[in-house]
Design an enzyme around this catalytic site. Structure first.
Site, PDB file in Angstrom:
ATOM      1  N   ASP A 192       0.699  -1.302  -0.065  1.00 15.19           N
ATOM      2  CA  ASP A 192       0.001   0.228  -0.060  1.00 15.19           C
ATOM      3  C   ASP A 192       1.040   1.275  -0.100  1.00 15.19           C
ATOM      4  OD1 ASP A 192       0.845  -0.689   2.523  1.00 15.19           O
ATOM      5  OD2 ASP A 192      -0.484   0.834   3.369  1.00 15.19           O
ATOM      6  N   TYR A 228      -6.259   0.591   8.290  1.00 15.73           N
ATOM      7  CA  TYR A 228      -7.395   0.667   7.497  1.00 15.73           C
ATOM      8  C   TYR A 228      -8.586   0.260   8.054  1.00 15.73           C
ATOM      9  CZ  TYR A 228      -3.606   1.917   4.353  1.00 15.73           C
ATOM     10  OH  TYR A 228      -2.677   2.666   3.668  1.00 15.73           O
ATOM     11  N   GLU A 275       5.794   9.789   3.341  1.00 20.31           N
ATOM     12  CA  GLU A 275       5.297   8.446   2.724  1.00 20.31           C
ATOM     13  C   GLU A 275       4.455   8.627   1.603  1.00 20.31           C
ATOM     14  OE1 GLU A 275       3.405   5.857   5.746  1.00 20.31           O
ATOM     15  OE2 GLU A 275       4.169   4.137   4.494  1.00 20.31           O
TER      16      GLU A 275
END
Ligand SMILES: *[C@@H]1O[C@H](CO)[C@@H](O)[C@H](O)[C@H]1NC(C)=O
Length: 489
Positions: free
Chosen positions: A77, A228, A468
């Site tokens: 991800d 998440y 990130e």
């Protein structure tokens, strides 16, 4: 002249004052190419012979084996090595939407864009191969985050998590169905067999999501939260999936589902947000196309919702419910701000295209917003990302003269396997994480979380909210860059 033209003008003036007049000539085609290349750096599994990002190698070749299934492939991800199904599915949906709406603008990047979608859908097909089951995550996020390791060296726990009838997850299953349905449109002409397979699977996964309702954050709380966690509920993903299934299949049952469930699934909720957790604005914009094309007046309320969403993010129009940094960047608290910038800008752009085709403007109280205004805001956001900002830097790695050097990304910051063939263990990676040196491997095209609300950017690995990159920052950006590469000025 349209009666509203003076208002349009007034709005334009406000706008130009709000943003510094940017007369930059960005190389959108170059940025587009890089934004797609980024996805090759996020690949998990066995890399194909045509892999262009060469410092990466095969990784996680046994994913799924502990559960007796093949779950190799897919995307990491962000800067870690976990495969989180929820954002991966959303990323795939947004890549597919980018290709569907900007197909003619992708030019020579069309083939690479299809490969990026397919790397996602090939994995999602594996994750949904067993009826009434969706494998939704590979990798123990706590174990992974405790290490700074290259994906090629990984020895952290590759735990496999799934949802099924007794442990439902309509959020992640709904998003997965949406991704499969959207991708079926992408491959309809190019690969009809694959397209059919995707649509058929999307139908089944949606059925499962709808029949066994629940949030995966309840069923799998300790694995998926706080990473998440679906804070926003699963209702939006059910509508979102139905909207994509309707677009892909044109079957009446999905339109009826949307109309029947509009209120109970809260289509009009939290309108000024769009991301892996909250699909409401996306649902309304997507369905509005039908209304604006004159295909369905029964869905008119979705266009009204989409209009209020647009009004809520336009500066100088109403009371903007979205904050802007002094430099003009959309800003939402919570970290990884660029995900909001790219996804909201994407909606502005596609909605502006739908409005243009229908010769329509958005009524915002006493004012009115023309499609060109929406496009201008989207372009300003993209230009900010590419370098028109107070830091005078590009937030896309490898684009422009100055860009982030210390992104929070394990593979990029550790020496490559070629440069350092010996294994670098879990904690042995820490010295690279803490090093002030630039990353040795360029993750070309990666767009990072971005500056804080005062337009400042630390360019430091530990500041992960700023440094990130994530796949769902880039996915909508692909569509934006495709459009602006084909429409200068
Ligand atoms: C943004 O970062 C800069 C530089 O690190 C800092 O001085 C400023 O206070 C930060 N602003 C906010 C709102 O956090």
């Amino acid at each position: 002249m349209a009666p509203n033209s003076r208002l349009f003008l007034a709005v334009f003036v406000t706008f130009s004052l709000f943003f510094s007049p940017a007369f930059s000539a960005h190389d959108y085609a170059n940025a587009l190419k890089k934004s797609i290349l980024f996805f090759e750096g996020q690949r998990s599994g066995k890399l194909p012979p045509d892999q262009r990002l060469r410092w990466r190698r095969d990784s996680a070749l046994h994913d799924g084996s502990t559960a007796g299934v093949d779950l190799t492939g897919g995307y990491y991800d962000a800067g870690d090595n976990v495969k989180f199904g929820f954002p991966m599915a959303f990323t795939t949906t947004m890549l597919a939407w980018s290709v569907i709406d900007m197909k003619r603008n992708l030019g020579s990047e069309y083939g690479n864009a299809l490969k990026a979608v397919k790397w996602g859908t090939d994995y999602l097909l594996k994750a949904t191969a067993k009826p009434n089951t969706v494998y939704v995550q590979v990798g123990d996020a706590f174990s992974d985050h405790n290490c700074w390791e290259r994906p090629e060296d990984m020895d952290t726990l590759r735990s496999v998590y799934k949802i099924d009838r007794d442990h439902p997850g309509s959020d992640v299953a709904g998003e997965t169905a949406a991704a499969l349905a959207a991708a079926s449109i992408v491959f309809r002409a190019r690969d009809p067999g694959y397209s059919h397979l995707l649509l058929d699977r999307a139908v089944k996964v949606f059925e499962f999501a709808d029949r066994h309702r629940g949030a995966y954050s309840s069923s799998l709380h300790s694995a998926v939260c706080p990473f998440y966690c679906d804070n926003n509920g699963y209702q939006d993903e059910l509508l979102w999936a139905a909207a994509w299934l309707h677009k892909a299949s044109r079957r009446r049952e999905y339109r009826e589902y949307i109309i029947r469930n509009e209120v109970v699934l809260r289509a009009g909720d939290t309108i000024n947000e769009f991301g892996w957790d909250n699909k409401h604005a996306g649902i309304n914009v997507l369905i509005s196309k039908e209304v604006l094309m004159g295909k369905s007046n029964e869905l008119k309320s979705f266009q009204i919702n989409a209009d209020s969403f647009i009004c809520s993010i336009l500066p100088g129009i109403s009371h903007p419910q979205v904050q802007y940094s002094p430099g003009g960047l959309i800003f939402k608290a919570g970290g990884s701000n660029m995900q909001h910038v790219t996804s909201l800008s994407f909606l502005l752009l596609v909605y502006s295209n739908y409005l243009s085709h229908a010769n329509h403007a958005v009524p915002c109280g006493q004012k009115s917003a023309a499609p060109a205004l929406l496009k201008r805001l989207a372009k300003h956001q993209v230009d900010y990302i590419l370098g028109d900002n107070p830091m005078r830097m590009s937030y896309m790695v490898g684009y422009g003269a100055r860009y982030p050097q210390r992104i929070h990304h394990r593979g990029s910051s550790l020496p490559s396997v070629r440069a350092h063939p010996a294994r670098i263990g879990c904690k042995a990676g820490s010295r690279y994480f803490l090093s002030p040196n630039p990353n040795p491997n360029l993750l070309v095209g990666a767009v990072v979380g971005g500056p804080n609300s005062s337009d400042a950017f630390p360019d430091s690995r530990p500041f992960f909210q700023e440094s990130e990159p994530t796949t769902y920052i880039n996915a909508p950006l692909v569509g934006l860059l495709a459009y602006f590469s084909a429409h200068h000025n």
